[in-house]
Design an enzyme around this catalytic site. Structure first.
Site, short mmCIF file in Angstrom:
data_model
loop_
_atom_site.label_atom_id
_atom_site.label_comp_id
_atom_site.label_asym_id
_atom_site.label_seq_id
_atom_site.Cartn_x
_atom_site.Cartn_y
_atom_site.Cartn_z
N ARG A 51 41.73 42.57 29.45
CA ARG A 51 42.58 42.62 30.67
C ARG A 51 41.55 43.16 31.96
O ARG A 51 41.40 42.87 32.94
CB ARG A 51 43.85 43.00 30.74
CG ARG A 51 44.91 42.18 30.24
CD ARG A 51 46.02 42.89 29.31
NE ARG A 51 45.17 43.21 28.20
CZ ARG A 51 45.14 42.54 26.98
NH1 ARG A 51 45.79 41.24 27.04
NH2 ARG A 51 44.23 42.80 26.02
N THR A 52 41.62 44.51 31.46
CA THR A 52 40.96 45.51 32.37
C THR A 52 39.45 44.81 33.31
O THR A 52 39.30 44.77 34.26
CB THR A 52 40.76 46.75 31.85
OG1 THR A 52 41.85 47.18 31.23
CG2 THR A 52 40.40 47.68 33.02
N LYS A 80 19.41 52.36 22.27
CA LYS A 80 17.83 53.05 22.32
C LYS A 80 18.09 54.41 22.42
O LYS A 80 17.03 55.24 22.18
CB LYS A 80 16.98 52.36 23.13
CG LYS A 80 16.66 50.93 23.08
CD LYS A 80 15.76 50.48 24.14
CE LYS A 80 15.89 48.82 24.28
NZ LYS A 80 15.25 48.39 25.76
N ARG A 101 34.49 51.93 31.41
CA ARG A 101 35.29 52.16 30.38
C ARG A 101 34.30 53.04 29.48
O ARG A 101 33.24 52.31 28.92
CB ARG A 101 35.94 51.02 29.83
CG ARG A 101 36.63 51.47 28.58
CD ARG A 101 37.58 50.22 28.00
NE ARG A 101 38.78 50.19 28.86
CZ ARG A 101 39.67 49.38 28.50
NH1 ARG A 101 39.75 48.57 27.30
NH2 ARG A 101 40.75 49.25 29.26
N HIS A 129 43.85 56.20 32.18
CA HIS A 129 43.71 54.80 32.57
C HIS A 129 44.29 54.53 33.89
O HIS A 129 45.40 53.71 34.04
CB HIS A 129 44.23 53.84 31.46
CG HIS A 129 43.65 52.53 31.35
ND1 HIS A 129 43.14 51.75 32.38
CD2 HIS A 129 43.86 51.50 30.59
CE1 HIS A 129 42.83 50.75 32.19
NE2 HIS A 129 43.38 50.41 31.10
N1 CP Z 1 45.47 47.36 29.24
C1 CP Z 1 44.40 47.38 28.74
O1 CP Z 1 43.56 48.20 29.15
O2 CP Z 1 43.96 46.28 28.20
P1 CP Z 1 42.36 45.98 27.70
O3 CP Z 1 42.14 46.90 26.72
O4 CP Z 1 42.44 44.42 27.08
O5 CP Z 1 41.39 45.98 28.90
#
Ligand code: CP
Length: 303
Positions: A51-52, A80, A101, A129
């Site tokens: 999603r993110t 590497k 991320r 998050h």
């Molecule tokens: N909610 C969320 O962070 O989903 P993903 O890990 O799929 O990005």
């Protein structure tokens, strides 16, 4: 002009949050525009995501920008031995904003100190998050008509769940009452309880996912037990199915109750809940596109 990163919801004032919600509302009405024409955005995902990453990339594409990046760090020179510092310095040379991320807590803050372009934190370990929080709060606002004085019940992995940590911080501006439901092993860390104590926020902790708790709630925020954060998988096995929300458990719930989940779900919401009008998690994920359009424009200072 000062560089504006989006690293933690702690950095956002109540006014910032309300402004981003207003912008998300605007983008929901006008999702396709050309305001990022000429801009290049990088998505650097050192941890898996559906999603993110895809909603950030949709957000950029719908606003006319371009995307580069990776979804698997094994295909990059970090495999590497290239450091995060060097990776960020390099990618900074190519793009206008970096969406990252990373599995290490604090990685996004560190990157924001190195980069000469804004960093958007798409999740750093068990820490924060914040873009998820903006879509969660936009979803709460849309479904409740307000953010003020709501009873928000968070269920599941409150120890490792970064969306929980961010959301309680963001909601703390709006006089919430929190109910935290978790097994002993996955209780909310002390640091967040101290934060709420300092702010005079009303909360209670429970190990029992009881009808009383469900029936008092305006928002039921279900979470997955974060398997990837456990060092001992035997410990994960003990708690992985500790709470499962089923449709029958919602019989006495408030009319305005909405069930949120950052997703992915494993077993914590039974499939029979999906058809209940109070289930909102798929719409919630859709709201992520608009909330992330708002965040990208915020860091790029596009009015
Ligand atoms: N909610 C969320 O962070 O989903 P993903 O890990 O799929 O990005």
């Amino acid at each position: 002009m000062k560089k504006e990163s989006f690293v933690s919801i702690v950095d956002c004032s109540k006014e910032d949050i309300l402004h981003l919600i207003q912008k998300a509302e605007f983008f929901e009405q006008h999702p396709n525009q050309r305001i990022l024409e000429g801009k290049v955005c990088a998505t650097l995902f050192f941890e898996p995501s559906t999603r993110t990453r895809l909603s950030f990339e949709t957000a950029v594409n719908r606003l006319g920008g371009r995307i580069i990046g990776f979804s698997d760090a094994a295909t990059t020179s970090s495999s590497k031995g290239e450091t995060l510092k060097d990776t960020i310095k390099m990618v900074s040379n190519y793009v206008d904003v970096i969406i990252m991320r990373h599995y290490l807590e604090g990685a996004a803050r560190y990157a924001s100190e190195i980069a000469n372009v804004p960093i958007i934190n798409a999740g750093d370990g068990a820490n924060q998050h914040p873009s998820q929080t903006m879509l969660d709060m936009y979803s709460i606002y849309k479904t409740q008509g307000t953010l003020d004085h709501l009873t928000v019940t968070m269920v599941g992995d409150l120890k490792y769940g970064r969306t929980v940590h961010s959301l309680l911080t963001g909601m703390s501006h709006f006089n919430p009452t929190f109910r935290f439901v978790a097994p002993e092993e996955l209780r909310l860390p002390e640091i967040y309880k101290q934060f709420m104590d300092n702010r005079g926020i009303c909360y209670s902790e429970h190990t029992d996912f009881s009808p009383e708790v469900i029936n008092q709630s305006d928002i039921l925020y279900m979470t997955r037990v974060q398997r990837e954060r456990f060092t001992d998988l035997m410990e994960y096995e003990k708690v992985k199915n500790v709470y499962v929300l089923t449709n029958s458990m919602l019989a006495g719930s408030k009319d305005n109750l909405r069930i949120l989940h950052p997703l992915p779900r494993v077993n914590e919401i039974a499939r029979d809940v999906d058809d209940n009008p109070k289930a909102y998690y798929f719409e919630q994920a859709h709201n992520g596109v608009f909330a992330r359009q708002a965040i990208i424009c915020h860091v790029l200072k596009i009015p």
